[in-house]
Write an enzyme that holds these catalytic residues in place. Sequence first.
Site, PDB file in Angstrom:
ATOM      1  N   LYS A 107       0.818  -1.214   0.000  1.00 44.84           N
ATOM      2  CA  LYS A 107       0.000   0.000   0.000  1.00 44.84           C
ATOM      3  C   LYS A 107       0.861   1.277   0.000  1.00 44.84           C
ATOM      4  CE  LYS A 107      -4.017  -2.058   0.021  1.00 44.84           C
ATOM      5  NZ  LYS A 107      -3.626  -3.444  -0.265  1.00 44.84           N
TER       6      LYS A 107
HETATM    7  C1  PLP Z   1      -9.877  -2.926  -1.626  1.00 43.57           C
HETATM    8  C2  PLP Z   1      -9.234  -3.621  -0.463  1.00 43.57           C
HETATM    9  N1  PLP Z   1      -9.908  -3.737   0.692  1.00 43.57           N
HETATM   10  C3  PLP Z   1      -9.372  -4.352   1.759  1.00 43.57           C
HETATM   11  C4  PLP Z   1      -8.115  -4.899   1.726  1.00 43.57           C
HETATM   12  C5  PLP Z   1      -7.582  -5.610   2.916  1.00 43.57           C
HETATM   13  O1  PLP Z   1      -6.479  -4.966   3.453  1.00 43.57           O
HETATM   14  P1  PLP Z   1      -5.545  -5.718   4.534  1.00 43.57           P
HETATM   15  O2  PLP Z   1      -4.620  -6.587   3.800  1.00 43.57           O
HETATM   16  O3  PLP Z   1      -4.853  -4.594   5.241  1.00 43.57           O
HETATM   17  O4  PLP Z   1      -6.457  -6.451   5.446  1.00 43.57           O
HETATM   18  C6  PLP Z   1      -7.371  -4.805   0.551  1.00 43.57           C
HETATM   19  C7  PLP Z   1      -6.029  -5.398   0.486  1.00 43.57           C
HETATM   20  O5  PLP Z   1      -5.377  -5.501  -0.490  1.00 43.57           O
HETATM   21  C8  PLP Z   1      -7.929  -4.160  -0.566  1.00 43.57           C
HETATM   22  O6  PLP Z   1      -7.269  -4.065  -1.730  1.00 43.57           O
END
Ligand code: PLP
Length: 386
Positions: free
Chosen positions: A185
């Site tokens: 990210k």
């Molecule tokens: C659109 C979206 N929502 C939620 C997430 C979940 O994030 P995390 O890996 O921090 O739980 C991601 C992860 O890539 C994502 O791309």
Amino acid sequence: MTDKFIPYCLPDITEREIKEVIETLESGWLAKGPKTIEFEEKFAKYVGAKYAVAMNSCTAALHIALIAGGVKPGDEVITTSMTFAASVNTILHVGATPVFVDIDPETGLIDIDKIEEKITEKTKAIVPVHYAGQACDLDRLYEIANKHNLFVSEDAAHAIYTEYKGKRIGYNPQGAVSYSFYATKNLATGEGGMLVTDSKEIADRARVLITHGMSKNAWNRYGKGGSWMYDIEEPGYKYNMFDIQAALGITQLDRLEEMQEARENLVKLYLEGLAGIKGIEVQKVNDYTSKNAWHLFIIRVTEEFPLKRDELIEYLAENNIGTSVHFIPVHLMSAYKEYKEQSELVNTEMWFNQILSLPLYSTLEEADVKTIIEKIKSVPTTKKLV
Ligand SMILES: Cc1ncc(COP(=O)(O)O)c(C=O)c1O
């Protein structure tokens, strides 16, 4: 073939992050503590929200948002299928049913015009996704949500830095907004997430739920003045962030503008270099995204391009260029088969068949972007895959 491999994504870690982490390791406080609190305060200030609650992932934040927002088993939650599984899994984790709305065919974001037709008496919430770093049309979305008394849990995993009509995503949020600090990210702590809200009730409930349901300030029970006494108010989860992550987060937040500037320069190069290539369309940016986080740089490979999307991925891989696809629509995956039937997601499926994410990160070199553009311009015209 290019000599070096250009990965699709890399985190941007400098001596500053390394120093902060070492200092935290030496401080003797590794779990949730002063650094996590500092990160929460700085993050809330940065986005313009009253409260920020740091967690171990955006998935955790999305889950907690739905619980705190009152979503219960049997409810329906409207979302998009053009997202990562986390946005949908968390709906299922609270026992609710995901209801997919198709996307806008040019931006890939949820089509706000199609939301109301999916609202039933069971609908309780909407989970819009600020896909790739663009803002959903929040004015219209909240107008619909308020009209139908729906909770909104914004998935802002891609949208740290994004602005909607001049205001940061997370500014004065009406429901809850969740961010991701996963390694790929724009702001990376390896794993990590943040929930922001202006509701004291949601923030307080979230703090309790992410520490097993322990009464407030339980994190400080081993510190000076902390009490051994605690209560479990409700069976919760182990979702809290810890100080080593927060140390990374504080420094990355400090460097965010600088990292975004680098992204924006690279995007300019891509836009100039790809303009005019027949069959390559760049994801359209909607009018109300006044600042785009450019988490992803998505192109569409249309019929006019000599290669199909999969062939272009293979060709770039053969030339040492890593790419990815964001996303394989959730409703096409095995785990969600039963929700496929309810959905006519024509634009989502068409979008999926054409898209490709090119490398984009703040440490990517301009020369690499030029190489990628040149490779796309000079693809062979004979197709290899059938
Ligand atoms: C659109 C979206 N929502 C939620 C997430 C979940 O994030 P995390 O890996 O921090 O739980 C991601 C992860 O890539 C994502 O791309």
